[in-house]
Design a protein around this motif. Structure first.
Motif, PDB file in Angstrom:
ATOM      1  N   MET A 325       0.843  -1.185   0.000  1.00 37.82           N
ATOM      2  CA  MET A 325       0.000   0.000   0.000  1.00 37.82           C
ATOM      3  C   MET A 325       0.885   1.244   0.000  1.00 37.82           C
ATOM      4  N   GLY A 326       0.678   2.139  -0.949  1.00 34.55           N
ATOM      5  CA  GLY A 326       1.405   3.408  -0.950  1.00 34.55           C
ATOM      6  C   GLY A 326       2.656   3.377  -1.792  1.00 34.55           C
ATOM      7  N   GLN A 327       3.163   4.587  -2.070  1.00 35.97           N
ATOM      8  CA  GLN A 327       4.361   4.748  -2.897  1.00 35.97           C
ATOM      9  C   GLN A 327       5.596   4.801  -2.007  1.00 35.97           C
ATOM     10  N   GLN A 328       6.095   3.652  -1.606  1.00 31.76           N
ATOM     11  CA  GLN A 328       7.269   3.640  -0.745  1.00 31.76           C
ATOM     12  C   GLN A 328       8.070   2.368  -0.955  1.00 31.76           C
ATOM     13  N   TYR A 329       9.389   2.537  -1.155  1.00 30.09           N
ATOM     14  CA  TYR A 329      10.318   1.423  -1.257  1.00 30.09           C
ATOM     15  C   TYR A 329      11.051   1.271   0.074  1.00 30.09           C
ATOM     16  N   ILE A 330      11.294   0.037   0.487  1.00 32.98           N
ATOM     17  CA  ILE A 330      11.955  -0.268   1.751  1.00 32.98           C
ATOM     18  C   ILE A 330      13.305  -0.922   1.453  1.00 32.98           C
ATOM     19  N   TYR A 331      14.364  -0.415   2.097  1.00 35.17           N
ATOM     20  CA  TYR A 331      15.733  -0.894   1.881  1.00 35.17           C
ATOM     21  C   TYR A 331      16.316  -1.402   3.193  1.00 35.17           C
ATOM     22  N   GLN A 332      17.489  -2.025   3.102  1.00 39.17           N
ATOM     23  CA  GLN A 332      18.152  -2.515   4.312  1.00 39.17           C
ATOM     24  C   GLN A 332      18.550  -1.360   5.222  1.00 39.17           C
ATOM     25  N   PHE A 384       9.852   6.637 -15.589  1.00 40.79           N
ATOM     26  CA  PHE A 384       9.737   5.549 -14.622  1.00 40.79           C
ATOM     27  C   PHE A 384      10.800   5.660 -13.531  1.00 40.79           C
ATOM     28  N   LEU A 385      12.037   5.907 -13.924  1.00 42.77           N
ATOM     29  CA  LEU A 385      13.133   5.982 -12.954  1.00 42.77           C
ATOM     30  C   LEU A 385      12.975   7.186 -12.023  1.00 42.77           C
ATOM     31  N   SER A 386      12.468   8.293 -12.540  1.00 46.98           N
ATOM     32  CA  SER A 386      12.223   9.466 -11.688  1.00 46.98           C
ATOM     33  C   SER A 386      11.214   9.139 -10.598  1.00 46.98           C
ATOM     34  N   GLN A 387      10.142   8.428 -10.967  1.00 48.94           N
ATOM     35  CA  GLN A 387       9.142   8.056  -9.972  1.00 48.94           C
ATOM     36  C   GLN A 387       9.711   7.095  -8.934  1.00 48.94           C
ATOM     37  N   ILE A 389      12.778   7.144  -7.839  1.00 49.11           N
ATOM     38  CA  ILE A 389      13.551   7.987  -6.922  1.00 49.11           C
ATOM     39  C   ILE A 389      12.623   8.652  -5.912  1.00 49.11           C
ATOM     40  N   TYR A 390      11.527   9.219  -6.394  1.00 45.57           N
ATOM     41  CA  TYR A 390      10.589   9.888  -5.497  1.00 45.57           C
ATOM     42  C   TYR A 390      10.007   8.906  -4.469  1.00 45.57           C
ATOM     43  N   SER A 391       9.781   7.661  -4.887  1.00 50.04           N
ATOM     44  CA  SER A 391       9.194   6.663  -3.986  1.00 50.04           C
ATOM     45  C   SER A 391      10.179   6.166  -2.943  1.00 50.04           C
ATOM     46  N   SER A 392      11.460   6.428  -3.129  1.00 47.02           N
ATOM     47  CA  SER A 392      12.461   6.004  -2.142  1.00 47.02           C
ATOM     48  C   SER A 392      12.661   7.045  -1.040  1.00 47.02           C
ATOM     49  N   LEU A 393      12.214   8.278  -1.273  1.00 49.97           N
ATOM     50  CA  LEU A 393      12.467   9.358  -0.309  1.00 49.97           C
ATOM     51  C   LEU A 393      11.732   9.167   1.014  1.00 49.97           C
ATOM     52  N   PRO A 394      10.460   8.688   1.050  1.00 47.56           N
ATOM     53  CA  PRO A 394       9.801   8.514   2.355  1.00 47.56           C
ATOM     54  C   PRO A 394      10.586   7.615   3.307  1.00 47.56           C
ATOM     55  N   PHE A 395      11.148   6.522   2.788  1.00 43.43           N
ATOM     56  CA  PHE A 395      11.933   5.628   3.641  1.00 43.43           C
ATOM     57  C   PHE A 395      13.122   6.352   4.242  1.00 43.43           C
ATOM     58  N   LEU A 432       9.232  17.880 -12.254  1.00 46.06           N
ATOM     59  CA  LEU A 432       9.980  17.475 -11.063  1.00 46.06           C
ATOM     60  C   LEU A 432       9.473  18.212  -9.824  1.00 46.06           C
ATOM     61  N   ILE A 433       9.333  19.520  -9.906  1.00 45.54           N
ATOM     62  CA  ILE A 433       8.890  20.312  -8.759  1.00 45.54           C
ATOM     63  C   ILE A 433       7.487  19.901  -8.319  1.00 45.54           C
ATOM     64  N   GLN A 434       6.654  19.507  -9.260  1.00 53.66           N
ATOM     65  CA  GLN A 434       5.287  19.105  -8.935  1.00 53.66           C
ATOM     66  C   GLN A 434       5.225  17.711  -8.323  1.00 53.66           C
ATOM     67  N   ASP A 435       6.109  16.795  -8.783  1.00 53.20           N
ATOM     68  CA  ASP A 435       5.953  15.377  -8.442  1.00 53.20           C
ATOM     69  C   ASP A 435       6.866  14.870  -7.329  1.00 53.20           C
ATOM     70  N   TRP A 436       8.042  15.471  -7.125  1.00 57.76           N
ATOM     71  CA  TRP A 436       9.049  14.826  -6.283  1.00 57.76           C
ATOM     72  C   TRP A 436       8.583  14.589  -4.847  1.00 57.76           C
ATOM     73  N   SER A 437       7.790  15.507  -4.297  1.00 60.71           N
ATOM     74  CA  SER A 437       7.446  15.437  -2.876  1.00 60.71           C
ATOM     75  C   SER A 437       6.153  14.688  -2.590  1.00 60.71           C
TER      76      SER A 437
END
Length: 460
Positions: A325-332, A384-387, A389-395, A432-437
């Motif tokens: 659920m949600g736009q978030q990637y989880i890393y080690q 695709f790659l930009s999105q 990157i944005y999805s990795s920022l919440p983590f 970018l300014i509209q989507d990154w956050s």
């Protein structure tokens, strides 16, 4: 730290001087009075409550206070007393808690620099002071931070002029740390990219260190961080990556023919750096029209394949996953998240090179339909790659904000600013300014608001 316990009560109860039961979202006192509860102060506000203007006044007063003359004495003189509170010690703690980009070396410099502070200690103190000043909107604290920053610049300049070989590691760290100060205090167009000067300075110190003392025994995260940040600074400014950085992966044993089985994560990061730095230089050549466009496209396609090979050969420790659920990637951990984002940025860069040069090359010069197909695929890949990157920022931001004493200013913030400034060179600025956050704002909510404002301030 405040000498008296800070009240955790809501704003209304503090102003009315009554007891607050701290209920959320509205306390009982506000409910009875029919008031809209103004909310509660954050943990950092409670921790640093009396460490701005009042601290500056204490420091100034302690350095100039005199005692009244003794009527029985024949003469009297001013008495200088030690301040009861050391704001610089607080600034160092703020840095160590929130900006530990250069690892355990920072703590060592702080512990050993009490009597004779190094350039690294002075630099990190200026950053800690600036962070407190920004969070508390305190001009006096910011003035103190700028004076400490000026002192750090003088120490670094003296080191360059004197050509001292001793302490070069601290000169590298000091110059690198100052780029954080520039980002914190950025308030106009002329200073928005001043951090690049300090990153290039750190790289120059590092090159001198390698030429006189040789390389460390093994690659370390601190060196990798300087290499990547310098490369991004070169991408933003349109410069080529220094040669001594280009040769580092091979000298560390991380060249393209390195065995890929059970490879050390740090060596994997150096292999990725070798590809990215080459791509930055290819883009610089393309901008200067030094090479035939069709050859640059062919070279970029080969580098894109090298990036795919790099990703497919990584050990299991690099694995990440997307939450259901949600736009978030989880890393080690945060470090792996950063490395994956460097990989995504490198792939965006390679596809930007393909697009730009295919647009210039006439159709007759293209060796086949493969180029036309690649041109269309590159546009889709960048989006695709930009999105991703944005999805990795919440983590990254969520992990760093778990500590109760953490400020909204952190190492993740400055990595994000550097990454997004690089993306501005390669993607559509408005998009970018509209989507990154969006992913971070949706997941982190209001606690991301202050961090977002600092990032937006730097996206010129």
């Amino acid at each position: 730290m405040a000498s008296t316990r800070a009240s955790p009560a809501c704003g209304n109860c503090r102003s009315r001087r009554i007891k607050c039961n701290l209920l959320r979202p509205r306390c009982s006192q506000c409910a009875r009075a029919g008031l809209g509860c103004t909310g509660y102060r954050s943990q950092s506000d409670l921790l640093f409550r009396d460490q701005t203007k009042s601290t500056i006044r204490k420091l100034h007063a302690s350095s100039t206070r005199v005692v009244a003359p003794n009527k029985h004495a024949t003469s009297w003189s001013p008495v200088v007393t030690r301040p009861t509170f050391n704001v610089e010690e607080l600034a160092k703690k703020v840095f160590s808690d929130n900006f530990a980009i250069l690892g355990d070396g920072c703590k060592h410099w702080m512990d050993s620099g009490a009597e004779n502070p190094s350039s690294a200690t002075i630099s990190l103190t200026s950053v800690g002071l600036a962070a407190l000043a920004v969070v508390h909107k305190d001009p006096d604290m910011m003035d103190l931070a700028r004076r400490k920053y000026d002192f750090a610049i003088r120490v670094l300049s003296k080191a360059i002029i004197s050509h001292k070989g001793s302490g070069i590691e601290q000169f590298i760290a000091g110059s690198f740390i100052l780029f954080i100060f520039e980002m914190i205090t950025c308030d106009n167009h002329s200073s928005s990219n001043a951090w690049q000067k300090h990153v290039h300075g750190a790289a120059a110190f590092f090159g001198y260190f390698c030429s006189t003392n040789g390389l460390p025994v093994s690659p370390v995260k601190e060196i990798i961080e300087i290499c990547y940040t310098t490369t991004l600074a070169c991408l933003i400014s349109g410069k080529k990556v220094p040669y001594f950085l280009l040769e580092l992966p091979g000298r560390f044993g991380a060249s393209s023919d390195t065995s890929e089985s059970d490879e050390d994560p740090l060596l994997s990061a150096m292999r990725l750096f070798a590809i990215m730095s080459t791509l930055v230089n290819i883009r610089a050549l393309a901008n200067q029209s030094f090479s035939p466009r069709n050859q640059l496209v062919v070279l970029a396609i080969k580098k894109d394949q090298a990036l795919h090979n790099w990703a497919s050969s990584l050990p299991a420790s690099w694995t990440y996953h997307k939450l259901p659920m949600g736009q978030q990637y989880i890393y080690q951990d945060v470090w792996y998240a950063q490395m994956w984002n460097y990989y995504r940025l490198a792939r965006i860069l390679v596809n930007r090179i393909i697009i730009d040069n295919c647009d210039i090359v006439s159709p007759a010069m293209l060796p086949g339909d493969i180029f036309k197909l690649q041109h269309a695929q590159s546009y889709a890949a960048i989006s695709f790659l930009s999105q991703e990157i944005y999805s990795s920022l919440p983590f990254m931001f969520n992990l760093e904000q778990m500590a109760a004493t953490s400020l909204p200013l952190s190492a993740a913030l400055f990595f994000t600013i550097t990454l997004l400034q690089s993306l501005l060179e390669l993607t559509d600025k408005a998009a970018l300014i509209q989507d990154w956050s969006s992913p971070a704002s949706n997941i982190l909510g209001e606690r991301f608001t202050f961090t977002k404002s600092i990032v937006m301030q730097n996206l010129r």
